[in-house]
Write an enzyme that holds these catalytic residues in place. Structure first.
Site, PDB file in Angstrom:
ATOM      1  N   ASN A 296      47.186  32.515  36.352  1.00  0.00           N
ATOM      2  CA  ASN A 296      48.140  32.179  37.410  1.00  0.00           C
ATOM      3  C   ASN A 296      47.408  32.272  38.755  1.00  0.00           C
ATOM      4  O   ASN A 296      46.900  33.338  39.119  1.00  0.00           O
ATOM      5  CB  ASN A 296      49.312  33.176  37.340  1.00  0.00           C
ATOM      6  CG  ASN A 296      50.342  32.937  38.423  1.00  0.00           C
ATOM      7  OD1 ASN A 296      49.987  32.677  39.577  1.00  0.00           O
ATOM      8  ND2 ASN A 296      51.608  33.034  38.085  1.00  0.00           N
TER       9      ASN A 296
ATOM     10  N   HIS B 111      48.198  33.398  43.904  1.00  0.00           N
ATOM     11  CA  HIS B 111      47.736  34.235  45.018  1.00  0.00           C
ATOM     12  C   HIS B 111      46.464  33.718  45.684  1.00  0.00           C
ATOM     13  O   HIS B 111      46.074  34.220  46.738  1.00  0.00           O
ATOM     14  CB  HIS B 111      47.666  35.699  44.591  1.00  0.00           C
ATOM     15  CG  HIS B 111      49.034  36.189  44.220  1.00  0.00           C
ATOM     16  ND1 HIS B 111      50.092  36.135  45.112  1.00  0.00           N
ATOM     17  CD2 HIS B 111      49.544  36.652  43.060  1.00  0.00           C
ATOM     18  CE1 HIS B 111      51.187  36.570  44.509  1.00  0.00           C
ATOM     19  NE2 HIS B 111      50.875  36.888  43.268  1.00  0.00           N
TER      20      HIS B 111
ATOM     21  N   HIS C  61      53.333  28.667  40.282  1.00  0.00           N
ATOM     22  CA  HIS C  61      54.774  28.859  40.507  1.00  0.00           C
ATOM     23  C   HIS C  61      55.147  28.212  41.837  1.00  0.00           C
ATOM     24  O   HIS C  61      54.749  28.694  42.892  1.00  0.00           O
ATOM     25  CB  HIS C  61      55.066  30.369  40.532  1.00  0.00           C
ATOM     26  CG  HIS C  61      56.520  30.717  40.664  1.00  0.00           C
ATOM     27  ND1 HIS C  61      56.956  32.014  40.693  1.00  0.00           N
ATOM     28  CD2 HIS C  61      57.634  29.949  40.790  1.00  0.00           C
ATOM     29  CE1 HIS C  61      58.286  32.032  40.820  1.00  0.00           C
ATOM     30  NE2 HIS C  61      58.715  30.784  40.889  1.00  0.00           N
TER      31      HIS C  61
ATOM     32  N   ARG D 155      57.648  28.082  44.240  1.00  0.00           N
ATOM     33  CA  ARG D 155      58.868  28.805  44.600  1.00  0.00           C
ATOM     34  C   ARG D 155      59.709  27.980  45.555  1.00  0.00           C
ATOM     35  O   ARG D 155      59.186  27.170  46.324  1.00  0.00           O
ATOM     36  CB  ARG D 155      58.506  30.137  45.271  1.00  0.00           C
ATOM     37  CG  ARG D 155      57.902  31.178  44.342  1.00  0.00           C
ATOM     38  CD  ARG D 155      57.704  32.480  45.103  1.00  0.00           C
ATOM     39  NE  ARG D 155      58.983  33.002  45.522  1.00  0.00           N
ATOM     40  CZ  ARG D 155      59.648  33.972  44.871  1.00  0.00           C
ATOM     41  NH1 ARG D 155      59.115  34.544  43.812  1.00  0.00           N
ATOM     42  NH2 ARG D 155      60.811  34.377  45.292  1.00  0.00           N
TER      43      ARG D 155
ATOM     44  N   ARG E  64      56.335  30.053  49.419  1.00  0.00           N
ATOM     45  CA  ARG E  64      55.535  31.089  50.093  1.00  0.00           C
ATOM     46  C   ARG E  64      54.063  31.029  49.695  1.00  0.00           C
ATOM     47  O   ARG E  64      53.223  31.544  50.411  1.00  0.00           O
ATOM     48  CB  ARG E  64      56.096  32.485  49.827  1.00  0.00           C
ATOM     49  CG  ARG E  64      55.949  32.956  48.418  1.00  0.00           C
ATOM     50  CD  ARG E  64      56.332  34.413  48.277  1.00  0.00           C
ATOM     51  NE  ARG E  64      57.769  34.616  48.393  1.00  0.00           N
ATOM     52  CZ  ARG E  64      58.396  35.659  47.868  1.00  0.00           C
ATOM     53  NH1 ARG E  64      57.710  36.596  47.236  1.00  0.00           N
ATOM     54  NH2 ARG E  64      59.702  35.789  47.972  1.00  0.00           N
TER      55      ARG E  64
ATOM     56  N   GLU F 104      55.681  26.997  36.751  1.00  0.00           N
ATOM     57  CA  GLU F 104      56.754  27.991  36.797  1.00  0.00           C
ATOM     58  C   GLU F 104      57.737  27.570  37.861  1.00  0.00           C
ATOM     59  O   GLU F 104      57.321  27.211  38.974  1.00  0.00           O
ATOM     60  CB  GLU F 104      56.150  29.329  37.233  1.00  0.00           C
ATOM     61  CG  GLU F 104      56.207  30.401  36.202  1.00  0.00           C
ATOM     62  CD  GLU F 104      55.742  31.713  36.785  1.00  0.00           C
ATOM     63  OE1 GLU F 104      56.382  32.233  37.710  1.00  0.00           O
ATOM     64  OE2 GLU F 104      54.704  32.190  36.319  1.00  0.00           O
TER      65      GLU F 104
ATOM     66  N   THR G  95      58.598  37.721  40.855  1.00  0.00           N
ATOM     67  CA  THR G  95      59.666  37.604  39.864  1.00  0.00           C
ATOM     68  C   THR G  95      59.946  38.993  39.288  1.00  0.00           C
ATOM     69  O   THR G  95      59.053  39.636  38.767  1.00  0.00           O
ATOM     70  CB  THR G  95      59.227  36.643  38.726  1.00  0.00           C
ATOM     71  OG1 THR G  95      58.573  35.525  39.309  1.00  0.00           O
ATOM     72  CG2 THR G  95      60.397  36.191  37.909  1.00  0.00           C
TER      73      THR G  95
ATOM     74  N   GLU H  23      58.680  33.445  27.232  1.00  0.00           N
ATOM     75  CA  GLU H  23      57.663  34.307  27.821  1.00  0.00           C
ATOM     76  C   GLU H  23      58.335  35.658  28.037  1.00  0.00           C
ATOM     77  O   GLU H  23      59.305  35.771  28.795  1.00  0.00           O
ATOM     78  CB  GLU H  23      57.123  33.737  29.139  1.00  0.00           C
ATOM     79  CG  GLU H  23      56.066  34.671  29.721  1.00  0.00           C
ATOM     80  CD  GLU H  23      55.262  34.058  30.856  1.00  0.00           C
ATOM     81  OE1 GLU H  23      54.988  32.841  30.825  1.00  0.00           O
ATOM     82  OE2 GLU H  23      54.914  34.825  31.773  1.00  0.00           O
TER      83      GLU H  23
ATOM     84  N   HIS I 190      53.339  39.295  33.259  1.00  0.00           N
ATOM     85  CA  HIS I 190      53.785  39.991  34.479  1.00  0.00           C
ATOM     86  C   HIS I 190      53.240  41.415  34.497  1.00  0.00           C
ATOM     87  O   HIS I 190      53.498  42.198  33.596  1.00  0.00           O
ATOM     88  CB  HIS I 190      55.304  40.028  34.651  1.00  0.00           C
ATOM     89  CG  HIS I 190      55.689  39.998  36.101  1.00  0.00           C
ATOM     90  ND1 HIS I 190      55.641  41.124  36.884  1.00  0.00           N
ATOM     91  CD2 HIS I 190      56.030  38.984  36.919  1.00  0.00           C
ATOM     92  CE1 HIS I 190      55.972  40.789  38.117  1.00  0.00           C
ATOM     93  NE2 HIS I 190      56.204  39.497  38.181  1.00  0.00           N
TER      94      HIS I 190
HETATM   95  N1  PXP Z   1      54.697  35.180  34.182  1.00  0.00           N
HETATM   96  C1  PXP Z   1      55.714  34.915  35.023  1.00  0.00           C
HETATM   97  C2  PXP Z   1      56.908  34.237  34.489  1.00  0.00           C
HETATM   98  C3  PXP Z   1      55.619  35.243  36.385  1.00  0.00           C
HETATM   99  O1  PXP Z   1      56.647  34.977  37.216  1.00  0.00           O
HETATM  100  C4  PXP Z   1      54.434  35.819  36.866  1.00  0.00           C
HETATM  101  C5  PXP Z   1      54.287  36.110  38.325  1.00  0.00           C
HETATM  102  O2  PXP Z   1      54.305  34.920  39.046  1.00  0.00           O
HETATM  103  C6  PXP Z   1      53.400  36.067  35.952  1.00  0.00           C
HETATM  104  C7  PXP Z   1      53.567  35.755  34.607  1.00  0.00           C
HETATM  105  C8  PXP Z   1      52.119  36.683  36.385  1.00  0.00           C
HETATM  106  O3  PXP Z   1      52.347  37.967  36.824  1.00  0.00           O
HETATM  107  P1  PXP Z   1      51.186  38.761  37.556  1.00  0.00           P
HETATM  108  O4  PXP Z   1      50.872  38.009  38.817  1.00  0.00           O
HETATM  109  O5  PXP Z   1      51.784  40.097  37.780  1.00  0.00           O
HETATM  110  O6  PXP Z   1      50.013  38.772  36.611  1.00  0.00           O
END
Ligand code: PXP
Length: 242
Positions: free
Chosen positions: A11, A14, A47, A49, A53, A74, A105, A155, A194
């Site tokens: 992901n 960031h 993602h 959003r 952001r 996402e 999330t 998930e 997550h």
């Molecule tokens: N899965 C989902 C559905 C999420 O919303 C997120 C965060 O955007 C992640 C995985 C990844 O989480 P993390 O950034 O804490 O690894």
């Protein structure tokens, strides 16, 4: 023979968080996708959003062009996001709840309350061959409903597991493991994510039949210390004209 290696979905939200902090062109998301894929990412998760952001609309279109593995988009279950997904056609859409004030999330979808909307969304996305994943808590009743409304994938939210310690973490872990088994018995593909990082990922990766883990914040955080020294040397060399 051991079980198949669990896939890693990286992901990259960031990378965009850092870029949007200054509205600079760097760090470059395309470069981040390239490095992720050449370093073993089996898929890229972004993602989009509602508050934009981090990831922006253009990022999704550019990412769609350059991703060689798979794009997991996402998004919240809104009609705006549905229209974007139908245009972009990612391989996967992971539907998540969104609250504007949240840091990230914070929990799984309320599949019971949003059953009809989710069911319509799954149907619309499936008609364009987009596989839908529902981000949910490890709760068997919610899993039954996810299967019932036509989701192909769940998930499982690992955020509570990641935030707890000791026996409480063990309890969360058992819930996730049992939920994964229950979902697999219903024919669902099981992903999780997550809050996962190098210190807590292994038991989750070891859950039998786990398909893919989606990990973001910890990878980008780790990248700072894997790369900070080289970055300082780079600027020193630039200052010295080397
Ligand atoms: N899965 C989902 C559905 C999420 O919303 C997120 C965060 O955007 C992640 C995985 C990844 O989480 P993390 O950034 O804490 O690894």
């Amino acid at each position: 023979m051991g079980q198949e290696q669990v896939k890693l979905g990286v992901n990259l939200d960031h990378i965009a968080t850092l870029r949007q902090a200054r509205y600079t062109p760097y760090p470059d998301l395309v470069e981040a996708i390239r490095v992720s894929e050449t370093s073993g990412a089996n898929g890229i998760t972004l993602h989009l959003r509602e508050d934009r952001r981090h990831i922006q609309d253009d990022d999704i279109h550019v990412a769609r062009e350059v991703i060689a593995t798979h794009l997991n988009l996402e998004m919240a279950a809104t009609s705006e996001m549905q229209n974007i997904a139908l245009k972009v056609k990612p391989e996967y859409c992971c539907i998540v709840p969104e609250r504007r004030e949240e840091l990230t999330t914070e929990g799984g979808l309320d599949v019971v309350a949003h059953r009809d909307r989710l069911s319509d969304l799954i149907l619309a996305l499936k008609s364009e061959n987009i596989l839908v994943s529902l981000f949910i808590e490890p709760n068997p009743l919610v899993i039954d409903m996810a299967a019932d409304i036509g989701a192909s994938i769940i998930e499982i939210h690992t955020g509570h597991y990641a935030a707890k310690h000791g026996l409480q973490q063990q309890h969360e872990y058992e819930r996730i493991k049992n939920a994964a088994q229950h979902a697999q018995q219903l024919g669902l593909t099981v992903n999780a994510g997550h809050g996962l990082h190098v210190g807590n990922v292994k038991p989750i990766a070891d859950i039998p039949g786990m398909n893919e883990l989606n990990i973001g914040h910890a990878i980008v955080s780790d990248a700072i210390f894997v790369g900070l020294s080289a970055a300082i040397q780079n600027i020193r060399h630039a200052m010295d004209g080397a």
